[in-house]
Design a protein around this motif. Structure first.
Motif, PDB file in Angstrom:
ATOM      1  N   THR B  97      -9.302   4.135 -12.298  1.00  0.00           N
ATOM      2  CA  THR B  97      -8.093   4.796 -12.833  1.00  0.00           C
ATOM      3  C   THR B  97      -6.885   3.863 -12.740  1.00  0.00           C
ATOM      4  O   THR B  97      -6.544   3.399 -11.651  1.00  0.00           O
ATOM      5  N   PRO B  98      -6.243   3.579 -13.881  1.00  0.00           N
ATOM      6  CA  PRO B  98      -5.070   2.695 -13.833  1.00  0.00           C
ATOM      7  C   PRO B  98      -3.949   3.280 -12.971  1.00  0.00           C
ATOM      8  O   PRO B  98      -3.738   4.492 -12.980  1.00  0.00           O
ATOM      9  N   LEU B  99      -3.268   2.410 -12.250  1.00  0.00           N
ATOM     10  CA  LEU B  99      -2.146   2.821 -11.410  1.00  0.00           C
ATOM     11  C   LEU B  99      -0.921   1.991 -11.784  1.00  0.00           C
ATOM     12  O   LEU B  99      -0.963   0.763 -11.767  1.00  0.00           O
ATOM     13  N   ILE B 100       0.152   2.698 -12.134  1.00  0.00           N
ATOM     14  CA  ILE B 100       1.396   2.044 -12.551  1.00  0.00           C
ATOM     15  C   ILE B 100       2.469   2.381 -11.523  1.00  0.00           C
ATOM     16  O   ILE B 100       2.614   3.544 -11.145  1.00  0.00           O
ATOM     17  N   LEU B 101       3.226   1.397 -11.083  1.00  0.00           N
ATOM     18  CA  LEU B 101       4.362   1.682 -10.206  1.00  0.00           C
ATOM     19  C   LEU B 101       5.602   1.871 -11.072  1.00  0.00           C
ATOM     20  O   LEU B 101       5.843   1.101 -12.006  1.00  0.00           O
ATOM     21  N   MET B 102       6.372   2.939 -10.768  1.00  0.00           N
ATOM     22  CA  MET B 102       7.555   3.212 -11.576  1.00  0.00           C
ATOM     23  C   MET B 102       8.775   3.370 -10.673  1.00  0.00           C
ATOM     24  O   MET B 102       8.720   4.068  -9.673  1.00  0.00           O
ATOM     25  N   GLY B 103       9.857   2.695 -11.049  1.00  0.00           N
ATOM     26  CA  GLY B 103      11.056   2.803 -10.224  1.00  0.00           C
ATOM     27  C   GLY B 103      12.220   2.024 -10.798  1.00  0.00           C
ATOM     28  O   GLY B 103      12.309   1.819 -12.014  1.00  0.00           O
ATOM     29  N   TYR B 104      13.082   1.571  -9.907  1.00  0.00           N
ATOM     30  CA  TYR B 104      14.340   0.911 -10.294  1.00  0.00           C
ATOM     31  C   TYR B 104      14.371  -0.528  -9.802  1.00  0.00           C
ATOM     32  O   TYR B 104      13.626  -0.900  -8.891  1.00  0.00           O
ATOM     33  N   ALA B 105      15.241  -1.307 -10.405  1.00  0.00           N
ATOM     34  CA  ALA B 105      15.215  -2.757 -10.206  1.00  0.00           C
ATOM     35  C   ALA B 105      15.525  -3.200  -8.776  1.00  0.00           C
ATOM     36  O   ALA B 105      14.914  -4.140  -8.279  1.00  0.00           O
ATOM     37  N   ASN B 106      16.476  -2.530  -8.100  1.00  0.00           N
ATOM     38  CA  ASN B 106      16.968  -3.141  -6.869  1.00  0.00           C
ATOM     39  C   ASN B 106      15.938  -3.332  -5.758  1.00  0.00           C
ATOM     40  O   ASN B 106      15.869  -4.429  -5.187  1.00  0.00           O
ATOM     41  N   PRO B 107      15.136  -2.325  -5.440  1.00  0.00           N
ATOM     42  CA  PRO B 107      14.148  -2.567  -4.375  1.00  0.00           C
ATOM     43  C   PRO B 107      13.159  -3.688  -4.741  1.00  0.00           C
ATOM     44  O   PRO B 107      12.721  -4.437  -3.867  1.00  0.00           O
ATOM     45  N   VAL B 108      12.841  -3.802  -6.036  1.00  0.00           N
ATOM     46  CA  VAL B 108      11.917  -4.844  -6.495  1.00  0.00           C
ATOM     47  C   VAL B 108      12.608  -6.211  -6.423  1.00  0.00           C
ATOM     48  O   VAL B 108      12.050  -7.188  -5.920  1.00  0.00           O
ATOM     49  N   HIS B 109      13.840  -6.265  -6.902  1.00  0.00           N
ATOM     50  CA  HIS B 109      14.657  -7.486  -6.834  1.00  0.00           C
ATOM     51  C   HIS B 109      14.834  -7.926  -5.384  1.00  0.00           C
ATOM     52  O   HIS B 109      14.797  -9.114  -5.070  1.00  0.00           O
ATOM     53  N   MET B 111      12.778  -7.445  -2.890  1.00  0.00           N
ATOM     54  CA  MET B 111      11.525  -8.075  -2.429  1.00  0.00           C
ATOM     55  C   MET B 111      11.390  -9.469  -3.024  1.00  0.00           C
ATOM     56  O   MET B 111      10.774 -10.349  -2.437  1.00  0.00           O
ATOM     57  N   GLY B 112      11.937  -9.617  -4.231  1.00  0.00           N
ATOM     58  CA  GLY B 112      11.717 -10.825  -5.028  1.00  0.00           C
ATOM     59  C   GLY B 112      10.699 -10.490  -6.109  1.00  0.00           C
ATOM     60  O   GLY B 112       9.674  -9.864  -5.821  1.00  0.00           O
ATOM     61  N   TRP B 113      10.980 -10.895  -7.361  1.00  0.00           N
ATOM     62  CA  TRP B 113      10.091 -10.537  -8.477  1.00  0.00           C
ATOM     63  C   TRP B 113       8.674 -11.023  -8.209  1.00  0.00           C
ATOM     64  O   TRP B 113       7.705 -10.289  -8.397  1.00  0.00           O
ATOM     65  N   GLU B 114       8.552 -12.259  -7.752  1.00  0.00           N
ATOM     66  CA  GLU B 114       7.230 -12.863  -7.569  1.00  0.00           C
ATOM     67  C   GLU B 114       6.470 -12.208  -6.409  1.00  0.00           C
ATOM     68  O   GLU B 114       5.284 -11.902  -6.533  1.00  0.00           O
ATOM     69  N   VAL B 115       7.174 -11.976  -5.319  1.00  0.00           N
ATOM     70  CA  VAL B 115       6.525 -11.347  -4.153  1.00  0.00           C
ATOM     71  C   VAL B 115       6.031  -9.958  -4.543  1.00  0.00           C
ATOM     72  O   VAL B 115       4.910  -9.553  -4.211  1.00  0.00           O
TER      73      VAL B 115
END
Lengths: 402, 264
Positions: B97-109, B111-115
């Motif tokens: 089953t495909p799993l997609i993470l959905m959210g907002y930029a700041n927590p991802v930014h 962490m760092g895009w690559e990390v």
């Protein structure tokens, strides 16, 4: 660096160095791009400029004076202190310079509904005022905590015909009001213009608000040259989102001998978690459409800001300030709640000018700076708002019942 | 797997002339254990694809339901590391089953895009939807995800028209997410006729599957959307069901919605 064109930013993507940008949901992107085009055209349109100038003169009361704060200068015993008196504008603060410009743009775009966020209520009052003047529907989003501490402004907005939406999510302050305004904008994108109150948000807002507020610095630069025959040694302004500061600083950016000093709100102290100093105590992140310095935790969640001044109680800052901070063109200091309260009272007593709590933060650093610069020095501070709105909350802080 | 897992999931339903059902939930709402129970139960209830919400303090495109869910998750102490750990558990339990993470930029930014891309790939995630990263700002993350064979799912709004539509659809992967209302999640109800027209329009510009979400709350609407879309996304209604009736109620609703989406 010596030939760097300080005033050229932002680039085509809305970036000041690595700050700024357009971090908005796709629903808003087409509108943000359209606004950029409309603004670029209006800037070059003499009809727009004339209309703007006419209202600034006859309705806002510009140019605002500069005033030699003689007794304060004597009190500190150092540099000569000048105030740029933007608190004398119609509605009592610098905010109306920007509201007027944005509402004129809204009219050009055929929008019939104006929304705004407000912290201290000054931007809400200014927006409601201009909306009333042009017969546009106006909805103001305000944090529940701010509604409580800024009652006079809430009533003023209602008198002006605005609808006030109380926002209780989060801490019920400026950032939450801005979230709710953005949600409203996403929902009513076809007929609504969002009048952002500070030099932040998605491009073109930071540049556009700066350009509308730069009237402060342009006037002040010419006025001080006329009165003193030279530029000041330092320009000082308080910083929440940073619109009055960037408005004062921008026309001085190329004058490298002029120090530009922004004063953030240190709340209960930078060593506590209760402050609003995004540059001094924050790290770069993405919020409300732009990449800039933010107060955030180690997981990228936005932290709550705190300041005695509702207008500075914001965990971010305009992206151009982040840029000026990183390249070292401007210096950023801070003042605590207590220092601002002291400066508020000092200015009132010595100059007969009741400052808003926001510029009282700037004033709190002016004393040290005056001493540092000495008798031959000269400081220009933006008195960006008057303190009538703060009288009740200051009384409460001083333990006085009125 | 990764991007191909998404492709396979849509193709499977498509072969049966059915629309896929995409279920959204918030990681950590109201706590990690409850959200784990719901997450692991979603495929069994009929979800073909799962979107796992990453809580953010200032979710500007969400209606009250998902705002409060994020607030509950954060108050329960949910961290990005917990979200990714949940993803890993999901992948171990449900290999297909495909799993997609959905959210907002700041927590991802932060962490760092690559990390983020690396960690998500390691956890078995197949793609990401970042609401406040429009195409103009998404290149760094898109590149990082691409390097790990993860899809950056693009959102198309009712305001995305004309030239911009084809621009936004350039270089997309996985599927296309059509936002069916001009507004925030879970408030207004989409207009079926308008959605059909929009989906037809998007199809002219892309061969990718098109999922439709924002405002689909009940089986009737899900079935209606399924007539034209390749996938139907429901979020707020499942989040509400969880808040009001617990995991069982949320899975019950998921089953009804999935059944409706599968009836074209």
């Amino acid at each position: 660096m010596s030939n760097f064109n300080w005033q050229a930013g932002p680039d085509r993507e809305g970036r000041f160095g690595t700050f700024g940008g357009r971090y908005v949901p796709e629903t808003l992107m087409p509108l943000v791009l359209e606004l950029e085009q409309v603004w670029e055209m209006a800037k070059k349109d003499p009809v727009f400029q004339q209309e703007m100038h006419g209202f600034l003169k006859d309705y806002v009361g510009r140019p605002s004076a500069i005033y030699h704060a003689e007794r304060l200068s004597e009190h500190f015993g150092g540099a000569k202190i000048w105030f740029k008196r933007d608190e004398l504008n119609h509605t009592g603060a610098h905010k109306i310079n920007n509201c007027l410009g944005q509402v004129l743009l809204a009219k050009r775009m055929g929008k019939t509904r104006i929304i705004a966020e407000t912290g201290a209520g000054q931007h809400g009052v200014a927006t409601a005022t201009v909306a009333a003047r042009f017969g546009l529907k106006c909805v103001v989003f305000m944090g529940a905590a701010d509604i409580e501490r800024q009652k006079p402004n809430v009533f003023r907005m209602k008198l002006l015909g605005a609808e006030i939406v109380s926002v209780s999510s989060g801490t019920g302050t400026l950032k939450d009001a801005m979230n709710e305004a953005l949600r409203d904008w996403v929902t009513h994108v076809h007929d609504t213009f969002y009048v952002i109150g500070t030099a932040a948000g998605p491009h073109p807002y930071p540049a556009m608000v700066r350009d509308f507020q730069s009237v402060i610095g342009r006037e002040a630069r010419a006025q001080i040259l006329e009165r003193e025959g030279r530029l000041p040694d330092a320009c000082v302004a308080c910083i929440g989102g940073g619109s009055n500061a960037i408005g004062l600083f921008h026309p001085f950016l190329a004058d490298k001998q002029v120090r530009l000093i922004g004063v953030e709100a240190a709340g209960k102290g930078l060593d506590t978690s209760q402050h609003a100093a995004s540059l001094t105590g924050g790290t770069p992140g993405i919020l409300h459409g732009n990449r800039t310095y933010l107060l955030q935790d180690d997981d990228g969640q936005i932290a709550d800001a705190h300041s005695i001044s509702a207008g500075l109680d914001y965990p971010g800052i305009g992206p151009e300030h982040s840029f000026l901070h990183d390249i070292g063109r401007a210096e950023y200091l801070s003042a605590t709640d207590t220092e601002a309260l002291e400066a508020f009272q000092l200015c009132t007593r010595l100059e007969g000018i009741i400052p808003a709590l926001e510029p009282a933060h700037a004033l709190a650093r002016v004393g040290d700076l005056a001493k540092e610069l000495g008798k031959s020095g000269m400081i220009l501070m933006n008195m960006c708002g008057r303190g009538d709105k703060d009288v009740f909350s200051v009384a409460a802080h001083l333990g006085v019942e009125i | 797997m990764s991007i191909s897992r998404i492709t396979v999931a849509f193709a499977k339903r498509n072969r049966q002339n059915q629309s896929a059902f995409v279920a959204y939930m918030m990681a950590g709402d109201p706590d990690l254990d409850t959200s784990r129970a719901l997450l692991l139960g979603l495929p069994g209830a009929g979800a073909d694809i799962v979107e796992l919400g990453m809580p953010f303090s200032d979710p500007i495109a969400e209606g009250p339901t998902i705002q409060f869910a994020a607030q509950r998750a954060l108050e329960a102490g949910t961290k990005m590391a917990d979200v990714l750990a949940l993803a890993r558990e999901f992948r171990n339990a449900h290999p297909d089953t495909p799993l997609i993470l959905m959210g907002y930029a700041n927590p991802v930014h932060h962490m760092g895009w690559e990390v983020f891309a690396q960690t998500a790939a390691d956890a078995g995630v197949d793609g990401a939807i970042i609401v406040d990263l429009p195409p103009e700002e998404s290149q760094p993350l898109a590149n990082a995800l691409h390097d790990h064979d993860l899809a950056l799912i693009r959102l198309i709004a009712p305001t995305t028209v004309g030239e911009r539509l084809s621009q936004v659809l350039q270089g997309v992967s996985g599927f296309v997410y059509y936002v069916s209302v001009t507004g925030v999640t879970g408030v207004a109800v989409p207009d079926g006729g308008q959605v059909t027209m929009a989906v037809q329009n998007i199809r002219k510009c892309t061969d990718l599957p098109i999922a439709v979400g924002f405002g689909v709350r009940d089986p009737a609407t899900a079935q209606q959307i399924a007539q034209s879309a390749d996938g139907v996304v429901v979020g707020s209604a499942i989040v509400s069901a969880l808040a009001e009736g617990g995991v069982e109620a949320a899975l019950e609703l998921t089953a009804k919605l999935a059944k409706a989406a599968h009836q074209r």
